[in-house]
Design an enzyme around this catalytic site. Sequence first.
Site, mmCIF file in Angstrom:
data_model
loop_
_atom_site.group_PDB
_atom_site.id
_atom_site.type_symbol
_atom_site.label_atom_id
_atom_site.label_comp_id
_atom_site.label_asym_id
_atom_site.label_seq_id
_atom_site.Cartn_x
_atom_site.Cartn_y
_atom_site.Cartn_z
ATOM 1 N N GLY A 134 2.660 3.470 1.518
ATOM 2 C CA GLY A 134 3.255 3.610 2.854
ATOM 3 C C GLY A 134 3.844 4.982 3.077
ATOM 4 O O GLY A 134 4.126 5.395 4.202
ATOM 5 N N ARG A 135 4.080 5.668 1.990
ATOM 6 C CA ARG A 135 4.609 7.038 2.135
ATOM 7 C C ARG A 135 4.109 7.929 1.004
ATOM 8 O O ARG A 135 4.733 8.944 0.692
ATOM 9 C CB ARG A 135 6.131 7.034 2.169
ATOM 10 C CG ARG A 135 6.795 6.282 1.033
ATOM 11 C CD ARG A 135 8.267 6.480 1.119
ATOM 12 N NE ARG A 135 8.983 5.596 0.214
ATOM 13 C CZ ARG A 135 10.248 5.713 -0.067
ATOM 14 N NH1 ARG A 135 10.954 6.678 0.492
ATOM 15 N NH2 ARG A 135 10.844 4.875 -0.871
ATOM 16 N N GLY B 5 0.828 -1.213 0.000
ATOM 17 C CA GLY B 5 0.000 0.000 0.000
ATOM 18 C C GLY B 5 0.849 1.243 0.000
ATOM 19 O O GLY B 5 2.074 1.187 0.054
ATOM 20 N N ASP C 27 9.007 4.841 7.941
ATOM 21 C CA ASP C 27 8.719 6.120 8.598
ATOM 22 C C ASP C 27 7.849 7.032 7.743
ATOM 23 O O ASP C 27 7.559 8.162 8.135
ATOM 24 C CB ASP C 27 10.033 6.831 8.963
ATOM 25 C CG ASP C 27 10.919 7.088 7.735
ATOM 26 O OD1 ASP C 27 10.477 6.798 6.602
ATOM 27 O OD2 ASP C 27 12.049 7.575 7.919
ATOM 28 N N GLY C 28 7.475 6.560 6.545
ATOM 29 C CA GLY C 28 6.603 7.376 5.698
ATOM 30 C C GLY C 28 7.322 8.520 5.000
ATOM 31 O O GLY C 28 6.697 9.343 4.333
ATOM 32 N N LYS D 124 4.898 12.091 -2.389
ATOM 33 C CA LYS D 124 5.678 10.932 -1.929
ATOM 34 C C LYS D 124 6.636 11.402 -0.841
ATOM 35 O O LYS D 124 7.445 12.298 -1.082
ATOM 36 C CB LYS D 124 6.464 10.327 -3.097
ATOM 37 C CG LYS D 124 7.307 9.120 -2.693
ATOM 38 C CD LYS D 124 7.830 8.396 -3.905
ATOM 39 C CE LYS D 124 8.746 7.237 -3.514
ATOM 40 N NZ LYS D 124 9.227 6.514 -4.713
ATOM 41 N N ASP E 42 4.193 -4.430 -7.500
ATOM 42 C CA ASP E 42 3.608 -3.213 -6.924
ATOM 43 C C ASP E 42 4.253 -1.955 -7.511
ATOM 44 O O ASP E 42 3.822 -0.842 -7.204
ATOM 45 C CB ASP E 42 3.740 -3.216 -5.392
ATOM 46 C CG ASP E 42 5.166 -3.414 -4.926
ATOM 47 O OD1 ASP E 42 5.748 -4.468 -5.240
ATOM 48 O OD2 ASP E 42 5.710 -2.515 -4.267
ATOM 49 N N ASN E 43 5.270 -2.130 -8.349
ATOM 50 C CA ASN E 43 5.873 -0.967 -9.011
ATOM 51 C C ASN E 43 5.547 -0.939 -10.493
ATOM 52 O O ASN E 43 6.186 -0.214 -11.256
ATOM 53 C CB ASN E 43 7.400 -0.985 -8.818
ATOM 54 C CG ASN E 43 7.789 -0.704 -7.375
ATOM 55 O OD1 ASN E 43 7.014 -0.114 -6.618
ATOM 56 N ND2 ASN E 43 8.965 -1.130 -6.985
ATOM 57 N N ASP F 170 7.797 4.649 -9.749
ATOM 58 C CA ASP F 170 8.530 4.306 -8.524
ATOM 59 C C ASP F 170 10.025 4.166 -8.783
ATOM 60 O O ASP F 170 10.601 3.087 -8.740
ATOM 61 C CB ASP F 170 7.956 3.037 -7.871
ATOM 62 C CG ASP F 170 6.732 3.354 -7.028
ATOM 63 O OD1 ASP F 170 6.152 4.446 -7.211
ATOM 64 O OD2 ASP F 170 6.350 2.523 -6.182
HETATM 65 P P1 AMP Z 1 9.225 0.459 -2.862
HETATM 66 O O1 AMP Z 1 10.295 -0.579 -2.757
HETATM 67 O O2 AMP Z 1 9.713 1.872 -2.682
HETATM 68 O O3 AMP Z 1 8.395 0.321 -4.099
HETATM 69 O O4 AMP Z 1 8.252 0.241 -1.620
HETATM 70 C C1 AMP Z 1 7.598 -0.960 -1.336
HETATM 71 C C2 AMP Z 1 6.586 -0.729 -0.262
HETATM 72 O O5 AMP Z 1 7.209 -0.221 0.912
HETATM 73 C C3 AMP Z 1 5.475 0.246 -0.599
HETATM 74 O O6 AMP Z 1 4.291 -0.192 0.015
HETATM 75 C C4 AMP Z 1 5.967 1.541 0.001
HETATM 76 O O7 AMP Z 1 4.926 2.421 0.310
HETATM 77 C C5 AMP Z 1 6.635 1.047 1.259
HETATM 78 N N1 AMP Z 1 7.708 1.934 1.733
HETATM 79 C C6 AMP Z 1 8.932 2.123 1.174
HETATM 80 N N2 AMP Z 1 9.642 3.007 1.896
HETATM 81 C C7 AMP Z 1 8.851 3.403 2.919
HETATM 82 C C8 AMP Z 1 8.995 4.308 4.013
HETATM 83 N N3 AMP Z 1 10.121 4.999 4.221
HETATM 84 N N4 AMP Z 1 7.952 4.439 4.865
HETATM 85 C C9 AMP Z 1 6.823 3.755 4.688
HETATM 86 N N5 AMP Z 1 6.614 2.898 3.691
HETATM 87 C C10 AMP Z 1 7.619 2.702 2.822
HETATM 88 MG MG MG Z 2 6.913 1.093 -4.857
#
Ligand code: AMP
Ligand code: MG
Length: 487
Positions: free
Chosen positions: A89-90, A87, A122-123, A110, A249-250, A259
Amino acid sequence: MRFTPDHQSFAQLGVSFYTRLNAQPLPSPYVVGQSRSVAKALGLEENWLVNNEALQALTGNALLPGSQPLASVYSGHQFGQWAGQLGDGRALLLGEMRDAQGQPQEIQLKGAGRTPYSRMGDGRAVLRSSIREFLCSEAMHGLGIPTTRALCVTGSDAPIRREEIETAAVVTRVAPSFIRFGHFEHFAYNGMTDELRKLADYVIERFYPTCKDAANPYAALLEAVSERTAKMIAQWQAVGFCHGVMNTDNMSILGLTMDYGPFQFLDAFDPNHICNHSDDRGRYAYNKQPNIAYWNLFCLGQALLPLISPDGEPDLAVAALESYKTIFPAELHARMSAKLGLPDAPATEGSKAVIEGILKLLAAGKVDYTIFWRRFSHAIASNQFESARDMFLDRASFDAWLLSFQERSAHISCRPNADLMLKTNPVYVLRNHLGEQAIRAAKLKDFSELDSLQKLLESPFTEVAGMEAYATFPPDWASTIEIYCSS
Ligand code: AMP
Ligand code: MG
């Protein structure tokens, strides 16, 4: 026009799709970078970001008029494994606004703080990775490759813990939709077929309206997404772009590059190049991208199966996916042929051998990919081949290849089109070290390097006097830059 993302068609899907929440504030925000071309495409006023209201809103300190932010839920496969619920997350969807053409565009932050989908995160996003995403989105757009866009990056001195302490930033992203393959996987995995259908109908209605008339609209959707994905990946391969984290998810349902994390444009041509230092096994190496995209489409097909054939019969879904296997090679052939100035070269064994031949030589000699193609374009324009030839230690092999290329052009009665080559083979790509230089300056609050680099990447086929340093070989230290998933 003012900055008012005050509509939100995604929200009409219902509460199983998202959680409403506001961004978390960041102290004393400042502007790091902005894309004038995105601002223009959105019909924003010239100085829209100087206005404190926008700057505060884009760093989570205020709400734009009419905006009701939300974080959406999705799941996905990460590095080949089912990862369950992920989901935004940030990321936070502020809403959508009509662009200058009247098309709805979603505005997303973002790095705007924690959401119910943040898990251990940490979002936040750090300045370094936000600058990379901003620059690459706009560079890809300049190259004509489908991508989410980046309106701006705003920053704050708030400390963010990664391998070391860094500072926070927020990227304001723009796209018609941020829906991913993982959104579909989420509802399929949880057996929520009504929601799955709602989501597919929403995507078809807004983005793939012709699928409505097909005998099986959901199979038609899968086929259309396969086609867009095939075209996008062919463009990545042709320009030498490695995404780095092709998790489901990307993957955008619109076939947009999205992403941006540990991405890289190839320096020396190495088909096995792995740009993500967290990817020990090279799952997402440059030459694996085409197959991984198919694997990801297969996951999407599985997710759509309950809609395509409620009795579980896979034939229609498999047939829809098959289109990737013909479209991708045809698109790649067309892109590579355009690089060679022979856009109409039929995909015969002879034409394919010429393309494979040069790629083999580039790999054997670890030749710089971007510089070779640019020099070769100029060589065709001037009929002077020395500067391209000098890039190969094994000159005899290059000469033999050049002969085979010339014979091929004669065979298809086509003179290579140098003008097309100069519009196909860029001068400037976002090499890691160029991004790194802009980041280092930005960390010292000098954003001028970022601004000039972004402007250059906006028109990557136009040579700009005085900017030769941006078009030359990477310095030795470039190979020591390590980019991980964590950002
Ligand atoms: P990503 O690898 O950036 O595509 O992220 C994969 C998942 O991890 C997604 O659900 C992102 O929203 C979540 N995510 C990545 N980095 C963070 C962060 N610093 N805080 C919260 N969620 C994160
Ligand atoms: Mg992503």
